[in-house]
Design an enzyme around this catalytic site. Structure first.
Site, PDB file in Angstrom:
ATOM      1  CE  LYS A  59      -3.823  -2.451   2.144  1.00 20.46           C
ATOM      2  NZ  LYS A  59      -4.478  -2.874   3.387  1.00 20.46           N
ATOM      3  CD  GLN A  88      -3.345  -4.700   6.645  1.00 22.86           C
ATOM      4  OE1 GLN A  88      -3.288  -3.708   5.941  1.00 22.86           O
ATOM      5  NE2 GLN A  88      -3.941  -5.814   6.254  1.00 22.86           N
ATOM      6  CG  ASP A 133      -9.502  -0.254   4.790  1.00 25.32           C
ATOM      7  OD1 ASP A 133      -9.233  -0.425   3.582  1.00 25.32           O
ATOM      8  OD2 ASP A 133      -8.767  -0.651   5.718  1.00 25.32           O
TER       9      ASP A 133
END
Ligand code: NAP
Length: 292
Positions: free
Chosen positions: A56, A100, A123
């Site tokens: 990422k 994460q 997200d």
């Protein structure tokens, strides 16, 4: 038809989207604005998580965005993580951030997700954004299902009136892709399957489009697929393989070699849904910057 002609090239589509995003970022810089800034938080030493965060970061840099990573030790307390989230929620320089997953077991994942500022939730995991998605209102869409929708669109695959069968009902893939493809605009008729579904092959054989997010390597076999169906493989599995240089190979949830013979279009693993997930995260970060 050759197998090569059936492949939906997620990497090529993601690269094209990256170029579009990079051009927008360059335009922002030309106007004297700061580059969009994506932050990532990783707690602990999970190998796959570290790989995801590194890719990422790399992707951010490739489109001219700023990225920063907060690496916390495995024994970080929930309170310490919530303090960092509070900082990220209010920091003027950070446009969006991701936590994460998975988090270490002593941390309540739900509580953490609920603490993310929805305006920075690139997200698309917070209840606020999930609710807006359900209503079809502007929001941050979760990256993997948004990537699948974009793959279908950019590959010219019609969804309106088609029967989509989704295997898996996770909060990050199966459930949101079912919602997104059944909404006005996508207009598919969607069936969602899970571990309690009976007569699964009978249902999968009715699909014009199959989305497989089940978390089991090579689960979908050719006799579960209607000839001519489109198959989207979301699965990612690292399989030990001493015949490869790295000592492993990546496989999906679909038995690619067999299913590719009956499908009309199919995503490979790697190089299908995976690259799209990362690019959708960049897209959301760009939107976060624009909205602020
Ligand atoms: P998950 O949370 O493990 O959920 C799996 C789903 O499959 C569950 O809904 C489960 O049903 C269902 N299932 C399991 N066994 C089944 C069976 N025999 N028959 C029917 N349904 C069954 O999965 P996920 O997080 O969505 O991930 C799925 C896969 O996609 C994984 O391989 C993951 O690594 C990969 N992934 C890839 C990306 C990407 O960027 N490409 C992103 C996210 C995930 P129940 O609900 O009844 O348990």
């Amino acid at each position: 038809m050759n197998i090569e002609d059936k492949i939906i090239d997620g990497k090529a589509i993601a690269d094209a989207m990256k170029k579009e995003i990079a051009a927008e970022v360059a335009g922002m810089l030309d106007k004297g604005m700061d580059a969009p800034h994506l932050a990532a938080v990783i707690v602990g030493e999970d190998g796959a998580s570290k790989t995801y965060v590194a890719s990422k970061e790399k992707a951010c840099q490739s489109v001219g965005m700023t990225s920063s990573v907060y690496r916390l030790p495995e024994n970080t307390s929930e309170e310490e993580l919530l303090k960092l989230i509070d900082f990220l929620n209010n920091d003027e320089e950070i446009d969006g951030y991701i936590i994460q997953l998975p988090l270490p077991k002593h941390i309540n994942e739900t509580k953490v997700i609920h603490s993310i500022n929805p305006k920075k939730d690139v997200d698309g995991f917070t209840p606020h954004n999930i609710g807006l998605m359900q209503l079809g209102e502007p929001c941050f869409l979760p990256a993997t299902p948004a990537g699948i929708v974009e793959l279908l669109k950019r590959s010219g695959i019609e969804t309106a009136g088609k029967h989509v069968v989704v295997l898996g009902r996770s909060n990050i893939v199966g459930t949101p892709i079912s919602v997104m493809l059944s909404r006005k605009g996508a207009d598919a008729t969607v069936t969602i399957c899970h571990s309690k579904t009976e007569n699964l092959p009978e249902i999968t054989r009715q699909a014009d489009i199959l989305v497989v997010a089940i978390g089991k390597p090579k689960f979908l076999k050719a006799d579960m697929v209607k000839p001519g169906a489109v198959v989207i493989d979301v699965g990612i599995h690292r399989i030990e393989d001493n015949t490869t240089e790295k000592g492993y190979r990546i496989e999906g949830d679909v038995d690619f070699d067999e299913v590719a013979k009956v499908a009309s279009k199919i995503t490979p693993v790697p190089g299908g849904v995976g690259p799209m997930t990362i690019v959708e995260l960049l897209y959301n970060t760009l939107q976060a910057k624009k909205r602020r």
